[in-house]
Design a protein around this motif. Structure first.
Motif, short mmCIF file in Angstrom:
data_model
loop_
_atom_site.label_atom_id
_atom_site.label_comp_id
_atom_site.label_asym_id
_atom_site.label_seq_id
_atom_site.Cartn_x
_atom_site.Cartn_y
_atom_site.Cartn_z
N GLY A 260 41.93 61.99 -62.77
CA GLY A 260 43.23 61.40 -63.84
C GLY A 260 43.93 61.98 -63.54
N VAL A 261 45.02 61.36 -64.08
CA VAL A 261 46.63 61.54 -63.69
C VAL A 261 47.62 60.44 -64.65
CG1 VAL A 261 46.95 60.16 -61.88
CG2 VAL A 261 48.65 62.90 -62.01
N LEU A 268 43.71 69.52 -74.14
CA LEU A 268 42.61 68.52 -75.50
C LEU A 268 43.45 67.03 -74.16
CD1 LEU A 268 43.37 69.61 -78.33
CD2 LEU A 268 41.07 69.41 -77.32
N ASP A 269 44.47 67.23 -73.80
CA ASP A 269 44.66 65.78 -73.29
C ASP A 269 43.79 65.58 -71.35
OD1 ASP A 269 47.05 65.15 -74.26
OD2 ASP A 269 48.16 66.56 -73.02
N ALA A 270 43.55 66.60 -71.35
CA ALA A 270 42.50 66.25 -70.15
C ALA A 270 40.76 66.39 -70.74
CB ALA A 270 42.42 68.01 -69.19
N VAL A 281 41.40 65.99 -62.99
CA VAL A 281 42.56 65.93 -63.20
C VAL A 281 43.62 66.25 -62.58
CG1 VAL A 281 42.06 65.30 -65.96
CG2 VAL A 281 42.79 67.58 -64.99
N GLN A 282 45.42 66.10 -63.07
CA GLN A 282 46.08 66.36 -62.24
C GLN A 282 47.39 66.18 -63.39
OE1 GLN A 282 47.09 63.25 -59.09
NE2 GLN A 282 45.56 64.23 -57.56
N VAL A 283 47.54 67.60 -63.28
CA VAL A 283 48.83 68.04 -64.16
C VAL A 283 50.27 68.19 -63.07
CG1 VAL A 283 50.05 69.58 -65.32
CG2 VAL A 283 47.98 69.19 -65.22
N GLY A 284 51.40 66.94 -63.86
CA GLY A 284 52.26 67.26 -62.72
C GLY A 284 53.61 67.29 -64.05
N GLU A 300 42.96 75.89 -71.76
CA GLU A 300 42.55 74.99 -72.79
C GLU A 300 41.65 74.32 -72.90
OE1 GLU A 300 47.18 75.04 -73.95
OE2 GLU A 300 46.20 73.63 -73.32
N LEU A 301 40.92 73.38 -71.41
CA LEU A 301 40.09 73.12 -71.12
C LEU A 301 38.90 73.16 -71.39
CD1 LEU A 301 38.45 70.09 -70.36
CD2 LEU A 301 39.27 70.53 -68.28
N MET A 302 38.31 74.26 -70.82
CA MET A 302 37.00 74.99 -71.19
C MET A 302 37.09 75.94 -72.51
SD MET A 302 37.62 77.58 -67.30
CE MET A 302 36.78 78.92 -67.43
N ASP A 303 38.11 75.58 -73.20
CA ASP A 303 37.88 76.26 -74.36
C ASP A 303 37.77 75.07 -75.26
OD1 ASP A 303 38.52 78.91 -73.80
OD2 ASP A 303 41.33 78.32 -74.31
#
Length: 325
Positions: A260-261, A268-270, A281-284, A300-303
């Motif tokens: 997802g990108v 939280l977006d992820a 996911v990809q961050v751009g 943040e995703l892991m948290d």
């Protein structure tokens, strides 16, 4: 409730084929060149994989200037797949990425299906192919002058490109089709890609947009239209992932990984993308104002997953489909 800590949570991801990534956060193609610039801010080998800028057979100057415009919660770009070509990439960029032990997802494009395949073959035959975890087939870039190059707008042209690329790569190497949201039936395009050999999907590419300069009262970009990215498109991207993953769950599509990108700025977006059905996911665009965004999103995703009681990020994938009101 789980007592797992972020350091203990299982972050591994199946990318298809026989490839597993240590975590689900990648860069998005075109937003971090080919790694050197971003590596000054953090060790890019910390990411699940580094996605290269899309590479084509020959050097390409791209479109005229101005070719970027800021928009509310986003950005329009009309770069036009500028790049030095595959020979330069294989001579300078891929070897460097190997020296820093990055896992590399090579983004490729071509003017026709055969050129896509030729680029894929050259990547496969390179001395540094062992650092590649897959090939992302960019059939959906909207900011090229020739709209006929947006192969993902049609199932037949999508399938033709994917068949050609798949034929040039070992069967255990993931081939991911990068799809456009600017289509009537995204599921039909996804089906065509998978049936032609795609082992996964990347969704979504930028949306075709236009910005008017209100002082000069003409299009801001020299190329008139450009690709819209950034937070403004995240709901569209989440919808696309949810829609295609739903088709996989109900048997209309084979089950394959989705990356997802689109507009990811935070962990939280992820989470939203994983819950919708993405495995990674990809961050751009976020890296333009925060070069450390990819590793921050991973933390943040892991948290966020740990706070919600998950011991594995894979348990998040598609969970929103089971929790609909």
């Amino acid at each position: 409730m789980s007592t797992a800590t972020p350091a203990q949570i299982d972050t591994t991801v199946d990318l298809g084929g026989q490839v597993s990534l240590p975590n689900p956060v990648l860069t998005a193609s075109g937003c971090a060149a080919n790694g050197r610039e971003l590596h000054r801010f953090f060790d890019i080998s910390r990411l699940g994989a580094f996605t290269t800028k899309t590479v084509m057979m020959r050097p390409r100057s791209g479109r005229g200037t101005p070719r970027m415009a800021e928009t509310p919660s986003g950005m329009l770009n009309s770069i036009g797949l500028q790049g030095p070509g595959i020979d330069s990439f294989l001579r300078h960029d891929l070897p460097w990425l190997k020296t820093v032990q990055a896992r590399v997802l090579v983004s490729i494009a071509g003017n026709d299906p055969r050129e896509f395949a030729d680029v894929a073959r050259m990547v496969r035959n390179s001395d540094d192919f062992d650092t590649c975890v897959g090939v992302e087939v960019n059939i959906s870039c909207p900011n090229v002058a020739n709209r006929g190059l947006v192969f993902s707008c049609d199932p037949e042209s999508t399938a033709e490109v994917l068949r050609e690329v798949r034929s040039e790569l070992p069967p255990d190497v993931p081939v991911l089709a990068k799809l456009s949201p600017d289509v009537t039936d995204l599921v039909a395009i996804a089906r065509a890609a998978i049936q032609a050999g795609a082992s996964g999907l990347t969704m979504i590419n930028t949306l075709l947009g236009l910005e008017i300069d209100t002082d000069r009262l003409r299009p801001h970009l020299a190329g008139i239209t450009g690709g819209l990215s950034g937070p403004a498109i995240r709901p569209v991207a989440v919808r696309a992932v949810f829609q295609v993953h739903a088709a996989m769950r109900d048997g209309r599509l084979p089950q394959v990984p989705i990356i997802g990108v689109g507009g990811i700025r935070t962990g939280l977006d992820a989470v939203q993308f994983l819950a919708a059905g993405a495995s990674a996911v990809q961050v751009g665009t976020a890296t333009f104002h925060d070069p450390q965004a990819p590793v921050r999103v991973l933390t943040e995703l892991m948290d966020a997953a740990t706070d919600r009681g998950f011991t594995s990020l894979s348990h998040l994938v598609g969970i929103a489909h089971d929790r609909m009101v």
